[in-house]
Design a protein around this motif. Structure first.
Motif, PDB file in Angstrom:
ATOM      1  N   ALA A   1       0.871  -1.135  -0.011  1.00  0.00           N
ATOM      2  CA  ALA A   1      -0.129  -0.092  -0.184  1.00  0.00           C
ATOM      3  C   ALA A   1       0.826   1.316  -0.034  1.00  0.00           C
ATOM      4  N   ARG A   2       0.148   2.225  -0.210  1.00  0.00           N
ATOM      5  CA  ARG A   2       0.842   3.631  -0.248  1.00  0.00           C
ATOM      6  C   ARG A   2       1.609   4.057   0.992  1.00  0.00           C
ATOM      7  N   ASP A   3       0.805   3.506   2.137  1.00  0.00           N
ATOM      8  CA  ASP A   3       1.672   3.867   3.400  1.00  0.00           C
ATOM      9  C   ASP A   3       2.803   2.972   3.906  1.00  0.00           C
ATOM     10  N   GLY A   4       3.167   2.179   2.964  1.00  0.00           N
ATOM     11  CA  GLY A   4       4.387   1.062   3.050  1.00  0.00           C
ATOM     12  C   GLY A   4       3.716  -0.112   3.635  1.00  0.00           C
ATOM     13  N   SER A   5       2.543  -0.272   4.039  1.00  0.00           N
ATOM     14  CA  SER A   5       1.956  -1.640   4.474  1.00  0.00           C
ATOM     15  C   SER A   5       1.918  -2.426   3.301  1.00  0.00           C
ATOM     16  N   MET A   6       2.023  -3.926   3.905  1.00  0.00           N
ATOM     17  CA  MET A   6       1.899  -4.757   3.046  1.00  0.00           C
ATOM     18  C   MET A   6       0.554  -5.918   3.373  1.00  0.00           C
ATOM     19  N   TRP A   7      -0.331  -5.912   2.310  1.00  0.00           N
ATOM     20  CA  TRP A   7      -1.386  -6.891   2.577  1.00  0.00           C
ATOM     21  C   TRP A   7      -1.243  -8.275   2.052  1.00  0.00           C
ATOM     22  N   VAL A   8      -1.435  -9.466   3.029  1.00  0.00           N
ATOM     23  CA  VAL A   8      -1.288 -10.790   2.607  1.00  0.00           C
ATOM     24  C   VAL A   8      -2.617 -11.390   2.580  1.00  0.00           C
ATOM     25  N   GLY A   9      -3.076 -12.102   1.288  1.00  0.00           N
ATOM     26  CA  GLY A   9      -4.464 -12.783   1.285  1.00  0.00           C
ATOM     27  C   GLY A   9      -4.196 -14.230   1.178  1.00  0.00           C
ATOM     28  N   PHE A  10      -4.886 -15.072   1.477  1.00  0.00           N
ATOM     29  CA  PHE A  10      -4.567 -16.467   1.642  1.00  0.00           C
ATOM     30  C   PHE A  10      -5.738 -17.411   0.812  1.00  0.00           C
ATOM     31  N   VAL A  11      -5.405 -18.423   0.620  1.00  0.00           N
ATOM     32  CA  VAL A  11      -6.247 -19.315  -0.414  1.00  0.00           C
ATOM     33  C   VAL A  11      -6.744 -20.404   0.641  1.00  0.00           C
ATOM     34  N   GLY A  12      -8.154 -20.655   0.324  1.00  0.00           N
ATOM     35  CA  GLY A  12      -8.754 -21.622   1.367  1.00  0.00           C
ATOM     36  C   GLY A  12      -9.119 -21.223   2.889  1.00  0.00           C
ATOM     37  N   ARG A  13      -9.072 -19.933   3.187  1.00  0.00           N
ATOM     38  CA  ARG A  13      -9.607 -19.394   4.575  1.00  0.00           C
ATOM     39  C   ARG A  13      -9.786 -17.922   4.144  1.00  0.00           C
ATOM     40  N   SER A  14     -10.761 -17.427   4.996  1.00  0.00           N
ATOM     41  CA  SER A  14     -11.204 -16.025   5.172  1.00  0.00           C
ATOM     42  C   SER A  14     -10.234 -15.234   6.070  1.00  0.00           C
ATOM     43  N   GLU A  15      -9.153 -14.812   5.641  1.00  0.00           N
ATOM     44  CA  GLU A  15      -8.198 -13.994   6.320  1.00  0.00           C
ATOM     45  C   GLU A  15      -7.287 -13.330   5.458  1.00  0.00           C
ATOM     46  N   VAL A  16      -7.256 -12.053   5.907  1.00  0.00           N
ATOM     47  CA  VAL A  16      -6.142 -11.050   5.130  1.00  0.00           C
ATOM     48  C   VAL A  16      -5.215 -10.521   6.563  1.00  0.00           C
ATOM     49  N   VAL A  17      -4.056 -10.364   6.126  1.00  0.00           N
ATOM     50  CA  VAL A  17      -2.892  -9.898   7.117  1.00  0.00           C
ATOM     51  C   VAL A  17      -2.494  -8.460   6.668  1.00  0.00           C
ATOM     52  N   ARG A  18      -2.161  -7.496   7.570  1.00  0.00           N
ATOM     53  CA  ARG A  18      -1.530  -6.443   7.207  1.00  0.00           C
ATOM     54  C   ARG A  18      -0.260  -6.256   8.242  1.00  0.00           C
ATOM     55  N   ILE A  19       0.876  -6.375   7.363  1.00  0.00           N
ATOM     56  CA  ILE A  19       2.099  -6.178   7.810  1.00  0.00           C
ATOM     57  C   ILE A  19       2.553  -4.699   7.629  1.00  0.00           C
ATOM     58  N   ARG A  20       2.932  -3.910   8.740  1.00  0.00           N
ATOM     59  CA  ARG A  20       3.402  -2.840   8.790  1.00  0.00           C
ATOM     60  C   ARG A  20       4.656  -2.317  10.128  1.00  0.00           C
ATOM     61  N   SER A  21       5.505  -2.002   9.801  1.00  0.00           N
ATOM     62  CA  SER A  21       6.288  -1.730  10.683  1.00  0.00           C
ATOM     63  C   SER A  21       6.706  -2.684  11.694  1.00  0.00           C
ATOM     64  N   GLY A  22       6.675  -4.059  11.101  1.00  0.00           N
ATOM     65  CA  GLY A  22       7.200  -5.384  11.587  1.00  0.00           C
ATOM     66  C   GLY A  22       6.150  -5.789  12.583  1.00  0.00           C
ATOM     67  N   LYS A  23       4.805  -5.278  12.540  1.00  0.00           N
ATOM     68  CA  LYS A  23       3.511  -5.768  13.340  1.00  0.00           C
ATOM     69  C   LYS A  23       2.806  -6.450  12.355  1.00  0.00           C
ATOM     70  N   VAL A  24       2.058  -7.426  12.965  1.00  0.00           N
ATOM     71  CA  VAL A  24       1.289  -8.276  11.899  1.00  0.00           C
ATOM     72  C   VAL A  24      -0.297  -8.273  12.556  1.00  0.00           C
ATOM     73  N   THR A  25      -1.106  -7.777  11.744  1.00  0.00           N
ATOM     74  CA  THR A  25      -2.519  -7.615  12.034  1.00  0.00           C
ATOM     75  C   THR A  25      -3.233  -8.324  11.410  1.00  0.00           C
ATOM     76  N   PRO A  26      -4.021  -9.453  11.907  1.00  0.00           N
ATOM     77  CA  PRO A  26      -4.910 -10.230  10.921  1.00  0.00           C
ATOM     78  C   PRO A  26      -6.352  -9.611  10.928  1.00  0.00           C
ATOM     79  N   TYR A  27      -6.782 -10.001  10.005  1.00  0.00           N
ATOM     80  CA  TYR A  27      -8.485  -9.521   9.595  1.00  0.00           C
ATOM     81  C   TYR A  27      -9.234 -10.854   9.212  1.00  0.00           C
ATOM     82  N   THR A  28     -10.253 -11.043  10.123  1.00  0.00           N
ATOM     83  CA  THR A  28     -11.230 -12.244   9.879  1.00  0.00           C
ATOM     84  C   THR A  28     -12.660 -12.093   9.199  1.00  0.00           C
TER      85      THR A  28
END
Length: 135
Positions: free
Chosen positions: A95-122
């Motif tokens: 993303a523009r703010d430098g965070s990286m979003w990660v999506g997965f196959v087979g499950r409803s989860e997206v993870v945001r990685i920003r400044s070394g912190k991992v935040t899952p969204y389900t």
């Protein structure tokens, strides 16, 4: 009428110059090329997603999880982050703010990685109950 005369003049000027090819010999010197195939025991399996961050790292998402490539070698994201990234990475987005979003196959989860912190969204955060195929 005036525009037509200008266009014709421009065409005559462009047509009077001969085209020349650029000599690309020795342009890319000092570089090496390396490829990885299924026979090389790649640490990530099949690749599903690629993204490049602002620091120039290439992030590779695949069946084996998430890896960072620095131009020389691969580092598993789980060695860099405080929370593990699961296998089955299907989509990546920087993303523009430098965070990286990660999506997965087979499950409803997206993870945001920003400044070394991992935040899952389900599902509880409003995601649909399907795989993430693109971000």
């Amino acid at each position: 009428m005036r525009i037509t005369v200008l266009l014709l003049g421009a065409l005559v000027m462009l047509g009077s110059r001969s085209a020349t090819a650029v000599d690309l010999h020795d342009v890319l010197t000092g570089y090496s090329i390396r490829s990885w195939s299924l026979n090389d025991e790649r640490p990530f399996g099949r690749v599903h997603a690629l993204a490049q961050d602002a620091a120039g790292y290439l992030w590779i998402g695949g069946a084996g999880g998430l890896l960072r490539f620095d131009g020389v070698g691969f580092v598993n994201a789980n060695d860099l982050l405080p929370a593990p990234i699961s296998p089955g990475v299907r989509a990546l987005l920087v993303a523009r703010d430098g965070s990286m979003w990660v999506g997965f196959v087979g499950r409803s989860e997206v993870v945001r990685i920003r400044s070394g912190k991992v935040t899952p969204y389900t599902l509880t955060d409003g995601l649909p109950s399907i795989s993430t195929t693109t971000l």
